[in-house]
Design a protein around this motif. Structure first.
Motif, PDB file in Angstrom:
ATOM      1  N   UNK A  55       0.831  -1.219   0.000  1.00  9.40           N
ATOM      2  CA  UNK A  55       0.000   0.000   0.000  1.00  9.40           C
ATOM      3  C   UNK A  55       0.860   1.261   0.000  1.00  9.40           C
ATOM      4  N   UNK A  56       1.982   1.223   0.707  1.00 11.12           N
ATOM      5  CA  UNK A  56       2.890   2.372   0.701  1.00 11.12           C
ATOM      6  C   UNK A  56       3.425   2.614  -0.711  1.00 11.12           C
ATOM      7  N   UNK A  57       3.799   1.533  -1.409  1.00  6.38           N
ATOM      8  CA  UNK A  57       4.257   1.666  -2.793  1.00  6.38           C
ATOM      9  C   UNK A  57       3.147   2.201  -3.693  1.00  6.38           C
ATOM     10  N   UNK A  58       1.932   1.693  -3.493  1.00  3.61           N
ATOM     11  CA  UNK A  58       0.810   2.129  -4.324  1.00  3.61           C
ATOM     12  C   UNK A  58       0.520   3.617  -4.103  1.00  3.61           C
ATOM     13  N   UNK A  59       0.566   4.063  -2.860  1.00  5.05           N
ATOM     14  CA  UNK A  59       0.334   5.481  -2.568  1.00  5.05           C
ATOM     15  C   UNK A  59       1.439   6.332  -3.185  1.00  5.05           C
ATOM     16  N   UNK A  60       2.682   5.885  -3.048  1.00  6.55           N
ATOM     17  CA  UNK A  60       3.808   6.601  -3.644  1.00  6.55           C
ATOM     18  C   UNK A  60       3.618   6.713  -5.160  1.00  6.55           C
ATOM     19  N   UNK A  61       3.326   5.590  -5.811  1.00  9.81           N
ATOM     20  CA  UNK A  61       3.153   5.603  -7.263  1.00  9.81           C
ATOM     21  C   UNK A  61       1.943   6.442  -7.678  1.00  9.81           C
ATOM     22  N   UNK A  62       0.870   6.440  -6.885  1.00  8.37           N
ATOM     23  CA  UNK A  62      -0.283   7.281  -7.190  1.00  8.37           C
ATOM     24  C   UNK A  62       0.112   8.761  -7.129  1.00  8.37           C
ATOM     25  N   UNK A  63       0.933   9.117  -6.140  1.00  3.81           N
ATOM     26  CA  UNK A  63       1.414  10.500  -6.046  1.00  3.81           C
ATOM     27  C   UNK A  63       2.274  10.847  -7.263  1.00  3.81           C
ATOM     28  N   UNK A  64       3.138   9.917  -7.676  1.00  2.01           N
ATOM     29  CA  UNK A  64       3.976  10.163  -8.862  1.00  2.01           C
ATOM     30  C   UNK A  64       3.116  10.278 -10.121  1.00  2.01           C
ATOM     31  N   UNK A  65       2.054   9.476 -10.203  1.00  7.90           N
ATOM     32  CA  UNK A  65       1.127   9.533 -11.327  1.00  7.90           C
ATOM     33  C   UNK A  65       0.444  10.896 -11.388  1.00  7.90           C
ATOM     34  N   UNK A  66      -0.004  11.384 -10.230  1.00  7.91           N
ATOM     35  CA  UNK A  66      -0.656  12.696 -10.196  1.00  7.91           C
ATOM     36  C   UNK A  66       0.302  13.807 -10.610  1.00  7.91           C
ATOM     37  N   UNK A  67       1.536  13.728 -10.130  1.00  5.33           N
ATOM     38  CA  UNK A  67       2.525  14.728 -10.530  1.00  5.33           C
ATOM     39  C   UNK A  67       2.768  14.675 -12.032  1.00  5.33           C
ATOM     40  N   UNK A  68       2.851  13.481 -12.564  1.00  2.00           N
ATOM     41  CA  UNK A  68       3.069  13.313 -13.997  1.00  2.00           C
ATOM     42  C   UNK A  68       1.878  13.831 -14.797  1.00  2.00           C
ATOM     43  N   UNK A  69       0.664  13.496 -14.368  1.00  2.00           N
ATOM     44  CA  UNK A  69      -0.544  13.956 -15.061  1.00  2.00           C
ATOM     45  C   UNK A  69      -0.656  15.482 -15.026  1.00  2.00           C
ATOM     46  N   UNK A  70      -0.187  16.073 -13.942  1.00  2.00           N
ATOM     47  CA  UNK A  70      -0.214  17.536 -13.818  1.00  2.00           C
ATOM     48  C   UNK A  70       0.985  18.177 -14.531  1.00  2.00           C
ATOM     49  N   UNK A  71       1.789  17.330 -15.180  1.00  2.00           N
ATOM     50  CA  UNK A  71       2.985  17.760 -15.896  1.00  2.00           C
ATOM     51  C   UNK A  71       3.962  18.527 -15.001  1.00  2.00           C
ATOM     52  N   UNK A  72       4.039  18.070 -13.750  1.00  2.00           N
ATOM     53  CA  UNK A  72       5.010  18.608 -12.804  1.00  2.00           C
ATOM     54  C   UNK A  72       6.228  17.708 -12.860  1.00  2.00           C
ATOM     55  N   UNK A  73       7.319  18.258 -13.319  1.00  2.36           N
ATOM     56  CA  UNK A  73       8.543  17.473 -13.457  1.00  2.36           C
ATOM     57  C   UNK A  73       9.450  17.741 -12.266  1.00  2.36           C
ATOM     58  N   UNK A  74       9.794  16.693 -11.575  1.00  2.02           N
ATOM     59  CA  UNK A  74      10.708  16.818 -10.443  1.00  2.02           C
ATOM     60  C   UNK A  74      12.150  16.803 -10.953  1.00  2.02           C
ATOM     61  N   UNK A  75      13.039  17.494 -10.262  1.00  4.32           N
ATOM     62  CA  UNK A  75      14.435  17.525 -10.712  1.00  4.32           C
ATOM     63  C   UNK A  75      15.192  16.256 -10.301  1.00  4.32           C
TER      64      UNK A  75
END
Length: 177
Positions: A55-75
């Motif tokens: 579940x921790x991995x799923x939450x992490x990946x969901x957060x990364x998915x949201x950042x990606x969908x919002x086109x927020x690129x992390x450095x």
């Protein structure tokens, strides 16, 4: 060509790491078996630890998915972001297992495993020496390869701190009885 070289290097490193892990696990168990043995209580706790880790991995990946969908690129390089999911899941699973008393198996030699963990800490610190000599954590304008070692050290630190706290709590409970 550089990307293919990096992928090849990482693949070779993973294979060597897995072979080394098998050898070390056999060395760390009192009966020299690869597989660690657990009692029924430990198996149940470890099952919950894996569930929480998932579940921790799923939450992490969901957060990364949201950042990606919002086109927020992390450095941060993509492979670091993907390893982040593994690091989060493994850390949660490990910390939960330690806290609930299901980390050590019945056939584990604690002293040998502690030595193996110490070697892992040193091996993950070695690549970071360059950072102390002024080399950059950045790679192509993004956080790169050394971050993998930092993440592993954070995982090991979380496990170590949890283990020390658990030992202190156990000692206090024993003294009170």
């Amino acid at each position: 060509m550089l990307i293919a070289g990096r992928a090849s290097g990482m693949t070779v490193g993973l294979i060597v790491g897995l072979i080394l892990a098998v050898i070390l696990l056999k060395f760390g168990n009192t009966n020299r078996k690869f597989k660690t043995e657990y009692d029924e209580r430990q198996k149940e706790i470890r099952g919950m630890a894996y569930t929480y880790g998932f579940y921790a991995m799923a939450i992490y990946e969901a957060a990364m998915l949201l950042l990606s969908a919002a086109e927020i690129e992390l450095p941060v390089e993509n492979y670091i972001l993907h390893f982040g999911a593994i690091a989060v899941g493994c850390t949660v699973s490990c910390v939960y297992s330690i806290w609930k008393g299901a980390y050590w198996g019945l056939n584990n030699d604690h002293r040998r495993y502690k030595a193996i963990i110490a070697v892992c800490i040193v091996l993950n610190m070695l690549p970071l020496i360059g950072l102390f000599r002024g080399e950059s954590l950045m790679e192509n304008g993004k956080i790169g390869m050394p971050m993998l070692n930092i993440m592993v050290l954070i995982m090991l630190a979380a496990a170590g701190v949890t283990y020390l706290i658990r030992q202190a709590v156990d000692r206090k409970e024993t003294e009170e009885e």
